[in-house]
Design an enzyme around this catalytic site. Structure first.
Site, PDB file in Angstrom:
ATOM      1  N   ASP A 113      40.102  48.018  40.014  1.00  0.00           N
ATOM      2  CA  ASP A 113      40.262  47.106  41.147  1.00  0.00           C
ATOM      3  C   ASP A 113      38.991  46.263  41.297  1.00  0.00           C
ATOM      4  O   ASP A 113      37.910  46.673  40.852  1.00  0.00           O
ATOM      5  CB  ASP A 113      40.510  47.935  42.409  1.00  0.00           C
ATOM      6  CG  ASP A 113      40.473  47.106  43.680  1.00  0.00           C
ATOM      7  OD1 ASP A 113      41.215  46.106  43.766  1.00  0.00           O
ATOM      8  OD2 ASP A 113      39.678  47.458  44.577  1.00  0.00           O
TER       9      ASP A 113
ATOM     10  N   THR B 269      44.020  43.694  40.252  1.00  0.00           N
ATOM     11  CA  THR B 269      43.603  43.166  41.547  1.00  0.00           C
ATOM     12  C   THR B 269      44.714  42.407  42.266  1.00  0.00           C
ATOM     13  O   THR B 269      45.691  41.974  41.653  1.00  0.00           O
ATOM     14  CB  THR B 269      42.390  42.229  41.340  1.00  0.00           C
ATOM     15  OG1 THR B 269      42.032  41.615  42.573  1.00  0.00           O
ATOM     16  CG2 THR B 269      42.710  41.136  40.323  1.00  0.00           C
TER      17      THR B 269
ATOM     18  N   LYS C 184      50.799  47.186  41.709  1.00  0.00           N
ATOM     19  CA  LYS C 184      49.820  47.379  40.636  1.00  0.00           C
ATOM     20  C   LYS C 184      50.299  48.483  39.687  1.00  0.00           C
ATOM     21  O   LYS C 184      50.085  48.415  38.473  1.00  0.00           O
ATOM     22  CB  LYS C 184      48.456  47.762  41.214  1.00  0.00           C
ATOM     23  CG  LYS C 184      47.712  46.636  41.914  1.00  0.00           C
ATOM     24  CD  LYS C 184      46.336  47.116  42.349  1.00  0.00           C
ATOM     25  CE  LYS C 184      45.529  46.023  43.034  1.00  0.00           C
ATOM     26  NZ  LYS C 184      44.165  46.465  43.375  1.00  0.00           N
TER      27      LYS C 184
ATOM     28  N   ASP D  98      40.000  51.611  45.933  1.00  0.00           N
ATOM     29  CA  ASP D  98      39.439  51.972  47.238  1.00  0.00           C
ATOM     30  C   ASP D  98      40.386  51.794  48.416  1.00  0.00           C
ATOM     31  O   ASP D  98      40.113  52.300  49.495  1.00  0.00           O
ATOM     32  CB  ASP D  98      38.182  51.130  47.509  1.00  0.00           C
ATOM     33  CG  ASP D  98      38.525  49.669  47.805  1.00  0.00           C
ATOM     34  OD1 ASP D  98      39.143  49.000  46.940  1.00  0.00           O
ATOM     35  OD2 ASP D  98      38.197  49.202  48.911  1.00  0.00           O
TER      36      ASP D  98
ATOM     37  N   ASN E 213      46.364  49.048  48.677  1.00  0.00           N
ATOM     38  CA  ASN E 213      47.116  48.424  47.579  1.00  0.00           C
ATOM     39  C   ASN E 213      46.761  49.014  46.215  1.00  0.00           C
ATOM     40  O   ASN E 213      47.279  48.575  45.193  1.00  0.00           O
ATOM     41  CB  ASN E 213      46.925  46.903  47.573  1.00  0.00           C
ATOM     42  CG  ASN E 213      45.489  46.473  47.357  1.00  0.00           C
ATOM     43  OD1 ASN E 213      44.551  47.201  47.662  1.00  0.00           O
ATOM     44  ND2 ASN E 213      45.306  45.288  46.829  1.00  0.00           N
TER      45      ASN E 213
END
Length: 271
Positions: free
Chosen positions: A8, A42, A197, A220, A223
């Site tokens: 990410d 991302t 993702k 983190d 998403n």
């Protein structure tokens, strides 16, 4: 053996100043040199990723998962190898949801541009566009439908006091037709149904002939949850939410302490 690292960006690879710590760059280059595939994963669109990918200085062909799983690009020639699409009928559904919420702006990420549905671009939306090195363009819903451009995903934007009640009232209804996630305090995202993702990472792993046991993922936030659940080697950043930490196999240091580099040395390169 880990053969692919999904990373990410915001809150993970990038520190609080939206920079990549040099330790992360060196660790990623070392992993790539060892034959590990590096996949940035991302919610950002292409414009918000290119400068960071270039900073990594990777020579080999890599892949980038963008728009929270709605697109996958091959970095060798920047070919779009996989994408989801928001249909005109879905645009109607998305726009109808904010009929009673004038302070919530519907934004759309296309293959070429970043759009705000309406007659003008709110300051908050333009601020968000600047974070991905772009400028938002105001278009009416009819103008959006007439565009010859693939729309990958939608985001609802407003300050938390306006976005919170909108999400509370509309999330369940929207979730019937879209994959939804509150990715930031001022962003509630709606992707084509079934696209996250994780779905993109799974498709890419299959394309490369890799199993879940050969994948490490670092994240983190909300998403990142599905992606982290998919990867056998899931790593929560030290600054991750409690929800993320609860599902991960490992935990590293924070994004301001080059946690990505530490995870690569600890779990991939074993240094």
């Amino acid at each position: 053996m880990i053969k692919l690292i999904a990373i990410d960006l915001d809150g993970t690879l990038l520190n609080s100043d939206k920079k990549i710590p040099e330790e992360n760059v060196k660790a990623i280059q070392a992993a790539a040199k060892a034959g590990v595939k590096i996949v940035l994963c991302t919610g950002r669109p292409k414009s918000g990723i290119l400068p960071f990918f270039e900073k990594l200085g990777l020579d080999d062909e890599e892949y980038i998962i963008m728009n929270n799983g709605c697109t996958i690009y091959n970095t060798k020639n920047w070919e779009l190898v996989f994408h989801a699409q928001v249909t005109n009928e879905e645009l109607d559904t998305l726009n109808e949801a904010i009929a009673d919420y004038p302070d919530v702006c519907l934004t759309l990420t296309g293959e070429k541009h970043y759009y705000a549905v309406g007659s003008e671009v709110p300051e908050l939306v333009q601020y968000d566009a600047s974070l991905v090195f772009d400028t938002a363009i105001a278009k009416s819903l009819d103008e959006m439908k007439a565009l010859d451009e693939t729309i990958f995903q939608a985001m609802y934007m407003a300050k938390a006091p306006q976005l919170d009640p909108f999400q509370a009232a509309k999330e369940e209804e929207l979730a019937k037709d879209f994959s939804v996630v509150r990715s930031q305090e001022y962003i509630f995202e709606a992707m084509p149904k079934g696209y996250t993702k994780a779905t993109a990472l799974k498709a890419l792993a299959e394309k490369l002939g890799l199993s879940q046991a050969e994948v490490m993922a670092l994240g983190d936030a909300a998403n990142d949850l599905e992606m982290l659940e998919f990867a056998d080697h899931s790593v929560a950043m030290g600054n991750a939410t409690d929800e993320v930490k609860a599902i991960c196999r490992y935990e590293t240091t924070t994004n301001n302490e080059a946690g990505v580099a530490k995870a690569i040395y600890d779990y991939v390169l074993n240094k």
